[in-house]
Motif scaffolding. Structure first.
Motif, PDB file in Angstrom:
ATOM      1  N   VAL A   1      -1.154  -0.974 -10.508  1.00 38.19           N
ATOM      2  CA  VAL A   1      -1.548  -0.072  -9.427  1.00 38.19           C
ATOM      3  C   VAL A   1      -3.069   0.068  -9.445  1.00 38.19           C
ATOM      4  O   VAL A   1      -3.675   0.213 -10.511  1.00 38.19           O
ATOM      5  CB  VAL A   1      -0.893   1.314  -9.585  1.00 38.19           C
ATOM      6  CG1 VAL A   1      -1.325   2.238  -8.445  1.00 38.19           C
ATOM      7  CG2 VAL A   1       0.622   1.184  -9.612  1.00 38.19           C
ATOM      8  N   ALA A   2      -3.686  -0.002  -8.273  1.00 36.78           N
ATOM      9  CA  ALA A   2      -5.138   0.158  -8.170  1.00 36.78           C
ATOM     10  C   ALA A   2      -5.459   0.947  -6.908  1.00 36.78           C
ATOM     11  O   ALA A   2      -4.679   0.972  -5.957  1.00 36.78           O
ATOM     12  CB  ALA A   2      -5.838  -1.202  -8.141  1.00 36.78           C
TER      13      ALA A   2
ATOM     14  N   THR B   1      -6.579   9.407  -0.227  1.00 35.97           N
ATOM     15  CA  THR B   1      -6.616   8.237  -1.106  1.00 35.97           C
ATOM     16  C   THR B   1      -5.492   7.282  -0.739  1.00 35.97           C
ATOM     17  O   THR B   1      -4.404   7.706  -0.334  1.00 35.97           O
ATOM     18  CB  THR B   1      -6.468   8.664  -2.580  1.00 35.97           C
ATOM     19  OG1 THR B   1      -7.478   9.623  -2.898  1.00 35.97           O
ATOM     20  CG2 THR B   1      -6.609   7.481  -3.522  1.00 35.97           C
ATOM     21  N   LEU B   2      -5.748   5.986  -0.882  1.00 31.47           N
ATOM     22  CA  LEU B   2      -4.734   4.969  -0.652  1.00 31.47           C
ATOM     23  C   LEU B   2      -4.679   4.043  -1.866  1.00 31.47           C
ATOM     24  O   LEU B   2      -5.718   3.630  -2.387  1.00 31.47           O
ATOM     25  CB  LEU B   2      -5.045   4.170   0.609  1.00 31.47           C
ATOM     26  CG  LEU B   2      -3.945   3.207   1.085  1.00 31.47           C
ATOM     27  CD1 LEU B   2      -2.709   3.978   1.526  1.00 31.47           C
ATOM     28  CD2 LEU B   2      -4.445   2.320   2.224  1.00 31.47           C
ATOM     29  N   TYR B   3      -3.450   3.739  -2.320  1.00 26.26           N
ATOM     30  CA  TYR B   3      -3.255   2.890  -3.490  1.00 26.26           C
ATOM     31  C   TYR B   3      -2.658   1.557  -3.063  1.00 26.26           C
ATOM     32  O   TYR B   3      -2.054   1.427  -1.996  1.00 26.26           O
ATOM     33  CB  TYR B   3      -2.306   3.563  -4.490  1.00 26.26           C
ATOM     34  CG  TYR B   3      -2.850   4.835  -5.083  1.00 26.26           C
ATOM     35  CD1 TYR B   3      -3.593   4.825  -6.262  1.00 26.26           C
ATOM     36  CD2 TYR B   3      -2.601   6.066  -4.466  1.00 26.26           C
ATOM     37  CE1 TYR B   3      -4.078   5.994  -6.813  1.00 26.26           C
ATOM     38  CE2 TYR B   3      -3.097   7.242  -5.010  1.00 26.26           C
ATOM     39  CZ  TYR B   3      -3.837   7.197  -6.177  1.00 26.26           C
ATOM     40  OH  TYR B   3      -4.327   8.360  -6.714  1.00 26.26           O
ATOM     41  N   THR B   4      -2.823   0.553  -3.924  1.00 30.77           N
ATOM     42  CA  THR B   4      -2.157  -0.727  -3.749  1.00 30.77           C
ATOM     43  C   THR B   4      -1.285  -1.005  -4.962  1.00 30.77           C
ATOM     44  O   THR B   4      -1.673  -0.702  -6.103  1.00 30.77           O
ATOM     45  CB  THR B   4      -3.162  -1.874  -3.545  1.00 30.77           C
ATOM     46  OG1 THR B   4      -2.439  -3.097  -3.378  1.00 30.77           O
ATOM     47  CG2 THR B   4      -4.104  -2.025  -4.731  1.00 30.77           C
ATOM     48  N   LEU B   5      -0.079  -1.534  -4.711  1.00 27.93           N
ATOM     49  CA  LEU B   5       0.845  -1.919  -5.771  1.00 27.93           C
ATOM     50  C   LEU B   5       0.996  -3.432  -5.716  1.00 27.93           C
ATOM     51  O   LEU B   5       1.452  -3.988  -4.708  1.00 27.93           O
ATOM     52  CB  LEU B   5       2.207  -1.244  -5.592  1.00 27.93           C
ATOM     53  CG  LEU B   5       2.271   0.269  -5.860  1.00 27.93           C
ATOM     54  CD1 LEU B   5       1.740   1.063  -4.676  1.00 27.93           C
ATOM     55  CD2 LEU B   5       3.698   0.704  -6.153  1.00 27.93           C
ATOM     56  N   VAL B   6       0.592  -4.103  -6.792  1.00 25.75           N
ATOM     57  CA  VAL B   6       0.615  -5.570  -6.857  1.00 25.75           C
ATOM     58  C   VAL B   6       1.773  -5.990  -7.763  1.00 25.75           C
ATOM     59  O   VAL B   6       1.820  -5.615  -8.940  1.00 25.75           O
ATOM     60  CB  VAL B   6      -0.720  -6.113  -7.389  1.00 25.75           C
ATOM     61  CG1 VAL B   6      -0.693  -7.640  -7.389  1.00 25.75           C
ATOM     62  CG2 VAL B   6      -1.885  -5.601  -6.560  1.00 25.75           C
TER      63      VAL B   6
ATOM     64  N   THR C   1       0.863  -1.186   0.000  1.00 27.36           N
ATOM     65  CA  THR C   1       0.000   0.000   0.000  1.00 27.36           C
ATOM     66  C   THR C   1       0.897   1.233   0.000  1.00 27.36           C
ATOM     67  O   THR C   1       2.007   1.212   0.561  1.00 27.36           O
ATOM     68  CB  THR C   1      -0.920   0.034   1.226  1.00 27.36           C
ATOM     69  OG1 THR C   1      -0.138   0.008   2.425  1.00 27.36           O
ATOM     70  CG2 THR C   1      -1.887  -1.137   1.213  1.00 27.36           C
ATOM     71  N   ALA C   2       0.406   2.315  -0.625  1.00 29.00           N
ATOM     72  CA  ALA C   2       1.173   3.559  -0.710  1.00 29.00           C
ATOM     73  C   ALA C   2       0.218   4.725  -0.908  1.00 29.00           C
ATOM     74  O   ALA C   2      -0.910   4.554  -1.399  1.00 29.00           O
ATOM     75  CB  ALA C   2       2.181   3.493  -1.856  1.00 29.00           C
ATOM     76  N   LEU C   3       0.665   5.909  -0.530  1.00 25.71           N
ATOM     77  CA  LEU C   3      -0.154   7.109  -0.689  1.00 25.71           C
ATOM     78  C   LEU C   3      -0.078   7.665  -2.109  1.00 25.71           C
ATOM     79  O   LEU C   3      -0.942   8.442  -2.517  1.00 25.71           O
ATOM     80  CB  LEU C   3       0.290   8.193   0.301  1.00 25.71           C
ATOM     81  CG  LEU C   3      -0.005   7.899   1.784  1.00 25.71           C
ATOM     82  CD1 LEU C   3       0.652   8.945   2.670  1.00 25.71           C
ATOM     83  CD2 LEU C   3      -1.513   7.888   2.020  1.00 25.71           C
ATOM     84  N   LYS C   4       0.955   7.253  -2.864  1.00 28.02           N
ATOM     85  CA  LYS C   4       1.109   7.697  -4.244  1.00 28.02           C
ATOM     86  C   LYS C   4       1.191   6.483  -5.160  1.00 28.02           C
ATOM     87  O   LYS C   4       1.731   5.440  -4.758  1.00 28.02           O
ATOM     88  CB  LYS C   4       2.356   8.574  -4.395  1.00 28.02           C
ATOM     89  CG  LYS C   4       2.292   9.880  -3.615  1.00 28.02           C
ATOM     90  CD  LYS C   4       3.531  10.724  -3.865  1.00 28.02           C
ATOM     91  CE  LYS C   4       3.464  12.047  -3.110  1.00 28.02           C
ATOM     92  NZ  LYS C   4       4.659  12.881  -3.344  1.00 28.02           N
ATOM     93  N   PRO C   5       0.685   6.595  -6.389  1.00 22.87           N
ATOM     94  CA  PRO C   5       0.712   5.441  -7.309  1.00 22.87           C
ATOM     95  C   PRO C   5       2.114   4.934  -7.607  1.00 22.87           C
ATOM     96  O   PRO C   5       2.305   3.746  -7.882  1.00 22.87           O
ATOM     97  CB  PRO C   5       0.035   5.973  -8.580  1.00 22.87           C
ATOM     98  CG  PRO C   5      -0.731   7.170  -8.147  1.00 22.87           C
ATOM     99  CD  PRO C   5      -0.003   7.753  -6.984  1.00 22.87           C
ATOM    100  N   SER C   6       3.111   5.820  -7.548  1.00 19.31           N
ATOM    101  CA  SER C   6       4.480   5.416  -7.861  1.00 19.31           C
ATOM    102  C   SER C   6       5.151   4.708  -6.702  1.00 19.31           C
ATOM    103  O   SER C   6       6.216   4.100  -6.862  1.00 19.31           O
ATOM    104  CB  SER C   6       5.301   6.648  -8.248  1.00 19.31           C
ATOM    105  OG  SER C   6       5.319   7.584  -7.172  1.00 19.31           O
TER     106      SER C   6
END
Length: 540
Positions: A126-127, A102-107, A60-65
């Motif tokens: 990224v989602a 917003t919170l993102y997930t990086l798979v 999980t991350a606060l930014k898509p990158s």
């Protein structure tokens, strides 16, 4: 030279062309041309053919990158792409996310034992794990103030108050898919929809593509969303994985893009959810059946609408027609429309319901021969007079309604009182609309009975719009099919089957009182439009 084509024939022709074109497009989506010679340099072969050891890592991350810090929430060592699984994890929420962020997930799918941030042969997507939506209005007991105070206390303890502004909601499901089949792509026939998911590297003279990873956002339903407030520090997340065929992947990509486009045009999360519900937990064969059934439903709806409007436009007399039934249909469609507005139903359902309400109001104007005259801004309503035959029909209609009221009114009032005591609502208006619509769904078919009674007394069905009626009857049986396979309120499901009973009685009356379509009937109507009455020649 050319025979005149009817409007109905033209519409049916356009419909057939549309269905055939859609079938061809669907075939082009689910079928992908393989590379005939996998050893050719023109082929892109799968990395999975080498049987590599893989690992699944989810962050999980606060930014898509992923910049600014990332947090590992799930790691699957020795990830077997052929084995489906479902894992439940608890995710800690950063302060920015709790404050309407917003919170993102990086798979990542990468080589086992290698960090995904350093692996050159990793594939990732990224989602968003959050979305913005209006909070659901609180429901209270209208006759118990104690429930109201308890709910207010819960809202205060949660750290937020009811708002009309969109707030952050948690997506409690994350669904992942990988194409497990070892399919060799042809570089010259590479589908554009798959291209953006394809990660390719050079291995000698061969082109190799990494596993096709896909995040299924169609499975994110409104019912799974959880509202986030400032006191929420941790929320559950269900991670599901399964394989997917290449054809289904391409179809899902197109559907996901279509839903995204609708959201860009202003559709809300709830509007898009109505469309997602058609595709989730459904195989491709059932989707194809759903498409054909829905297409025929749309065709019959249009033809019924066209013939109904044409019938009422030419209608000059209400002989044999139940004005009470017409008035009830108008009332019931308006009540259902107000109910859909109160429930914040999708525009896909709301707009047709609104148009139908306007048409039913127009029918009431025709049935009661109402004329509106304006004196400046003040309207004056004039009611036409009925002839002897119409008054006889009205007597039968009133007699049927008298018998019907003995059963209908006590049941409707009893149901409204029961719901007031035992069911919670947002407001008194919401209770009123829900009580009315429950009466419409549960007992609405009873208002079809006066027309049956009028037919019985007149020993005739020649006054009914049979073309429009038959198209609606076909749709009734189509609704029966959907009543078994589509999620809907129980009252609406029962409403589909009770229409069948009345329809069968209508058919029995049609057989009992046959109509000769080759002549003008007792109501001055001819059902054979192609045959004109012969005029006798005479000499002066």
């Amino acid at each position: 030279m050319f025979q005149k084509t009817s409007f109905t024939t033209l519409i049916v022709g356009v419909f057939v062309v549309y269905v055939l074109h859609t079938c061809w497009v669907m075939y082009g989506i689910v079928y992908t041309k393989p590379c005939e010679n996998p050893t050719s340099e023109n082929c892109i072969i799968p990395y999975l053919a080498e049987k590599p050891r893989l690992q699944l890592s989810i962050y999980t991350a606060l930014k898509p990158s992923g910049e600014g810090g990332h947090n590992l929430i799930l790691k699957v060592d020795d990830f077997d792409i052929h084995s489906r699984f479902e894992r439940n994890v608890n995710v800690s929420l950063p302060k920015k996310t709790r404050n309407n962020g917003t919170l993102y997930t990086l798979v990542f799918v990468h080589q086992a034992g290698v960090s995904p941030w350093q692996d050159t042969r990793q594939v990732h997507l990224v989602a968003q794990l959050t979305t913005f939506m209006l909070p659901k209005p609180p429901e209270i007991s209208l006759i118990s103030s104690q429930d109201t105070s308890q709910q207010s206390e819960q809202q205060r303890s949660a750290g937020h108050a009811p708002s009309n502004k969109p707030v952050t909601h948690w997506r409690s499901r994350l669904t992942l898919n990988i194409v497990a089949e070892e399919f060799a792509f042809d570089k010259e026939a590479l589908p554009s929809d798959v291209h953006r998911y394809l990660r390719v590297f050079q291995s000698g003279k061969k082109m190799v593509y990494l596993p096709l990873l896909f995040v299924d956002e169609l499975s994110n339903r409104v019912k799974d969303l959880m509202e986030i407030n400032s006191s929420t520090t941790e929320l559950p997340l269900t991670v599901s994985y399964d394989t997917i065929s290449l054809g289904k992947l391409r179809f899902w990509i197109h559907m996901q893009d279509a839903v995204y486009s609708l959201q860009q045009f202003g559709f809300t999360e709830k509007d898009a959810d109505e469309i997602k519900g058609i595709f989730v937990d459904t195989n491709l064969y059932f989707l194809a059946l759903t498409f054909f059934v829905a297409a025929f439903h749309l065709l019959f709806d249009f033809l019924a609408f066209k013939n109904d409007i044409s019938f009422w436009k030419k209608k000059k007399s209400m002989v044999g027609m139940s004005t009470k039934a017409v008035l009830w249909r108008c009332f019931s469609t308006i009540v259902i429309f107000l109910y859909l507005v109160d429930e914040q139903t999708s525009l896909l359902v709301l707009i047709p319901a609104g148009i139908g309400s306007i048409i039913e109001v127009w029918k009431v104007k025709k049935a009661f021969k109402i004329q509106v005259r304006w004196n400046g801004v003040k309207p004056t309503f004039l009611f036409g007079k009925s002839d002897e035959s119409e008054r006889r029909t009205e007597e039968y209609d009133t007699l049927a309604m008298k018998y019907l009221s003995y059963l209908l009114y006590p049941m409707c009032i009893g149901g409204a009182v029961y719901s007031l005591v035992y069911v919670k609502y947002k407001s008194w208006y919401s209770w009123l609309v829900n009580s009315l619509v429950n009466g419409v769904y549960a007992f609405g078919f009873l208002f079809m009975l006066p027309q049956l009674f009028v037919n019985y007394k007149l020993k005739s069905v020649a006054h009914l719009p049979w073309k429009a009626f038959m198209y609606k009857a076909f749709n009734t049986f189509i609704d029966d099919v959907f009543a078994f396979i589509i999620t809907m309120p129980t009252s609406h499901r029962l409403a589909c089957f009770r229409d069948d009973v009345v329809f069968l009685v209508y058919l029995y009356q049609r057989w009992l009182y046959p109509v000769d379509t080759s002549r003008v009937n007792e109501y001055g109507v001819s059902y054979d439009a192609n045959k004109k009455p012969k005029e006798k020649s005479h000499e002066d």
